[in-house]
Design a protein around this motif. Structure first.
Motif, PDB file in Angstrom:
ATOM      1  N   GLN A 102     -37.510 -51.739 -17.936  1.00 15.39           N
ATOM      2  CA  GLN A 102     -36.817 -50.722 -16.880  1.00 15.39           C
ATOM      3  C   GLN A 102     -35.497 -50.140 -17.546  1.00 15.39           C
ATOM      4  N   VAL A 103     -35.349 -48.807 -17.605  1.00 11.59           N
ATOM      5  CA  VAL A 103     -33.968 -48.165 -18.181  1.00 11.59           C
ATOM      6  C   VAL A 103     -33.430 -47.490 -17.038  1.00 11.59           C
ATOM      7  N   GLN A 104     -32.192 -47.777 -17.157  1.00 11.89           N
ATOM      8  CA  GLN A 104     -31.245 -47.070 -16.152  1.00 11.89           C
ATOM      9  C   GLN A 104     -30.268 -46.087 -16.821  1.00 11.89           C
ATOM     10  N   VAL A 105     -30.076 -44.966 -16.372  1.00 14.90           N
ATOM     11  CA  VAL A 105     -29.403 -43.918 -16.881  1.00 14.90           C
ATOM     12  C   VAL A 105     -28.412 -43.479 -15.699  1.00 14.90           C
ATOM     13  N   ALA A 106     -26.972 -43.421 -16.180  1.00 16.57           N
ATOM     14  CA  ALA A 106     -25.769 -43.269 -15.115  1.00 16.57           C
ATOM     15  C   ALA A 106     -24.826 -42.219 -15.770  1.00 16.57           C
ATOM     16  N   GLU A 107     -24.553 -41.021 -14.986  1.00 19.24           N
ATOM     17  CA  GLU A 107     -23.590 -40.280 -15.354  1.00 19.24           C
ATOM     18  C   GLU A 107     -22.341 -40.374 -14.511  1.00 19.24           C
ATOM     19  N   SER A 108     -21.409 -39.810 -15.298  1.00 18.90           N
ATOM     20  CA  SER A 108     -19.980 -39.992 -14.281  1.00 18.90           C
ATOM     21  C   SER A 108     -19.225 -38.849 -14.930  1.00 18.90           C
ATOM     22  N   GLY A 109     -18.162 -38.587 -14.229  1.00 16.99           N
ATOM     23  CA  GLY A 109     -16.897 -37.747 -14.666  1.00 16.99           C
ATOM     24  C   GLY A 109     -17.099 -36.394 -13.971  1.00 16.99           C
ATOM     25  N   GLY A 110     -18.065 -36.133 -13.045  1.00 17.87           N
ATOM     26  CA  GLY A 110     -18.023 -34.757 -12.530  1.00 17.87           C
ATOM     27  C   GLY A 110     -16.946 -34.362 -11.376  1.00 17.87           C
ATOM     28  N   GLY A 111     -16.768 -33.084 -11.137  1.00 15.66           N
ATOM     29  CA  GLY A 111     -15.833 -33.056  -9.964  1.00 15.66           C
ATOM     30  C   GLY A 111     -15.382 -31.594  -9.950  1.00 15.66           C
ATOM     31  N   LEU A 112     -14.439 -31.169  -9.432  1.00 10.33           N
ATOM     32  CA  LEU A 112     -14.098 -29.946  -9.050  1.00 10.33           C
ATOM     33  C   LEU A 112     -12.795 -29.716  -9.885  1.00 10.33           C
ATOM     34  N   VAL A 113     -12.954 -28.608 -10.481  1.00  7.86           N
ATOM     35  CA  VAL A 113     -11.799 -27.759 -11.669  1.00  7.86           C
ATOM     36  C   VAL A 113     -11.732 -26.425 -11.433  1.00  7.86           C
ATOM     37  N   GLN A 114     -10.489 -26.059 -11.806  1.00  9.60           N
ATOM     38  CA  GLN A 114     -10.229 -24.470 -11.680  1.00  9.60           C
ATOM     39  C   GLN A 114     -10.932 -24.020 -12.914  1.00  9.60           C
ATOM     40  N   ALA A 115     -11.072 -22.549 -12.907  1.00  9.93           N
ATOM     41  CA  ALA A 115     -11.657 -21.926 -13.928  1.00  9.93           C
ATOM     42  C   ALA A 115     -10.742 -22.194 -15.065  1.00  9.93           C
ATOM     43  N   GLY A 116     -11.055 -22.306 -16.442  1.00  9.37           N
ATOM     44  CA  GLY A 116     -10.253 -22.512 -17.736  1.00  9.37           C
ATOM     45  C   GLY A 116      -9.947 -23.861 -17.791  1.00  9.37           C
ATOM     46  N   GLY A 117     -10.545 -24.736 -16.742  1.00  7.78           N
ATOM     47  CA  GLY A 117      -9.976 -25.976 -16.947  1.00  7.78           C
ATOM     48  C   GLY A 117     -11.164 -27.099 -17.794  1.00  7.78           C
ATOM     49  N   SER A 118     -10.848 -28.258 -17.751  1.00  3.55           N
ATOM     50  CA  SER A 118     -11.675 -29.302 -18.583  1.00  3.55           C
ATOM     51  C   SER A 118     -12.022 -30.452 -17.750  1.00  3.55           C
ATOM     52  N   CYS A 120     -22.327 -40.523 -19.999  1.00  7.18           N
ATOM     53  CA  CYS A 120     -23.744 -41.073 -19.671  1.00  7.18           C
ATOM     54  C   CYS A 120     -23.776 -42.532 -20.444  1.00  7.18           C
ATOM     55  N   ALA A 121     -24.435 -43.256 -19.481  1.00 10.25           N
ATOM     56  CA  ALA A 121     -24.544 -44.655 -20.436  1.00 10.25           C
ATOM     57  C   ALA A 121     -25.982 -44.943 -19.903  1.00 10.25           C
ATOM     58  N   ALA A 122     -26.621 -45.701 -20.835  1.00 10.32           N
ATOM     59  CA  ALA A 122     -28.091 -46.061 -20.636  1.00 10.32           C
ATOM     60  C   ALA A 122     -27.906 -47.595 -20.775  1.00 10.32           C
ATOM     61  N   SER A 123     -28.755 -48.266 -20.038  1.00  8.99           N
ATOM     62  CA  SER A 123     -28.863 -49.831 -20.029  1.00  8.99           C
ATOM     63  C   SER A 123     -30.476 -50.200 -19.707  1.00  8.99           C
ATOM     64  N   GLY A 124     -30.665 -51.476 -19.933  1.00 11.09           N
ATOM     65  CA  GLY A 124     -32.054 -51.991 -19.614  1.00 11.09           C
ATOM     66  C   GLY A 124     -32.585 -52.209 -20.937  1.00 11.09           C
ATOM     67  N   SER A 125     -34.014 -52.133 -20.765  1.00 14.06           N
ATOM     68  CA  SER A 125     -35.074 -52.500 -21.833  1.00 14.06           C
ATOM     69  C   SER A 125     -35.112 -51.525 -22.915  1.00 14.06           C
ATOM     70  N   ILE A 126     -34.149 -51.265 -23.745  1.00 13.89           N
ATOM     71  CA  ILE A 126     -33.937 -50.220 -24.684  1.00 13.89           C
ATOM     72  C   ILE A 126     -33.871 -51.045 -26.175  1.00 13.89           C
ATOM     73  N   PHE A 127     -34.908 -50.578 -26.841  1.00 16.21           N
ATOM     74  CA  PHE A 127     -34.947 -50.854 -27.916  1.00 16.21           C
ATOM     75  C   PHE A 127     -34.072 -49.975 -29.229  1.00 16.21           C
ATOM     76  N   SER A 128     -34.177 -48.500 -28.998  1.00 15.93           N
ATOM     77  CA  SER A 128     -33.359 -47.671 -29.736  1.00 15.93           C
ATOM     78  C   SER A 128     -33.721 -46.427 -29.009  1.00 15.93           C
ATOM     79  N   ILE A 129     -32.766 -45.573 -29.043  1.00 10.65           N
ATOM     80  CA  ILE A 129     -32.714 -44.142 -28.437  1.00 10.65           C
ATOM     81  C   ILE A 129     -32.748 -43.242 -29.457  1.00 10.65           C
ATOM     82  N   GLY A 130     -33.867 -42.047 -29.225  1.00 10.41           N
ATOM     83  CA  GLY A 130     -33.681 -40.952 -29.977  1.00 10.41           C
ATOM     84  C   GLY A 130     -32.482 -39.849 -29.569  1.00 10.41           C
ATOM     85  N   VAL A 131     -33.314 -38.663 -29.166  1.00  6.94           N
ATOM     86  CA  VAL A 131     -32.267 -37.945 -28.683  1.00  6.94           C
ATOM     87  C   VAL A 131     -31.757 -38.228 -27.304  1.00  6.94           C
TER      88      VAL A 131
END
Length: 117
Positions: free
Chosen positions: A1-17, A22-33
């Protein structure tokens, strides 16, 4: 089983950053793209950026020069640095992890980015 979780979203004004992670965990041998995709309301999911295990990158034309994708192979993470954000960047951003063969490991549940004008 592989889990993927994103973080860091939110509200920002135009022109901002924002920086998405993203972090992957679980039964992962190696990752491609590893990739970031986004889906705006009423639109289809579209590719934003991808990065190979050798750190070769590809970007959608709409984000070139503004977004930067990176990854840490040891930590099994990928980040998306988003600068000069525009209201049209508003979307749910998804992380996708693939095996070296190109088959899918998993998608993350998504993180919402809202850019206010």
């Amino acid at each position: 089983q592989v889990q993927v979780a994103e973080s860091g979203g939110g509200l920002v004004q135009a022109g901002g950053s924002l920086r998405l992670s993203c972090a992957a965990s679980g039964s992962i041998f190696s990752i491609g793209v590893m990739g970031w995709y986004r889906q705006a309301p009423g639109k289809q999911r579209e590719l934003v950026a991808t990065i190979t295990s050798a750190h070769a990158t590809d970007y959608a034309d709409s984000v070139k020069g503004r977004f930067t994708i990176s990854r840490d192979n040891t930590k099994k993470t990928t980040d998306l640095q988003m600068n000069s954000l525009k209201p049209e960047d508003t979307a749910v951003y998804y992380c996708k992890i693939e095996r070296p063969s190109g088959t899918l490991y998993a998608w993350g549940p998504g993180t919402l980015v809202t850019v206010a004008s």
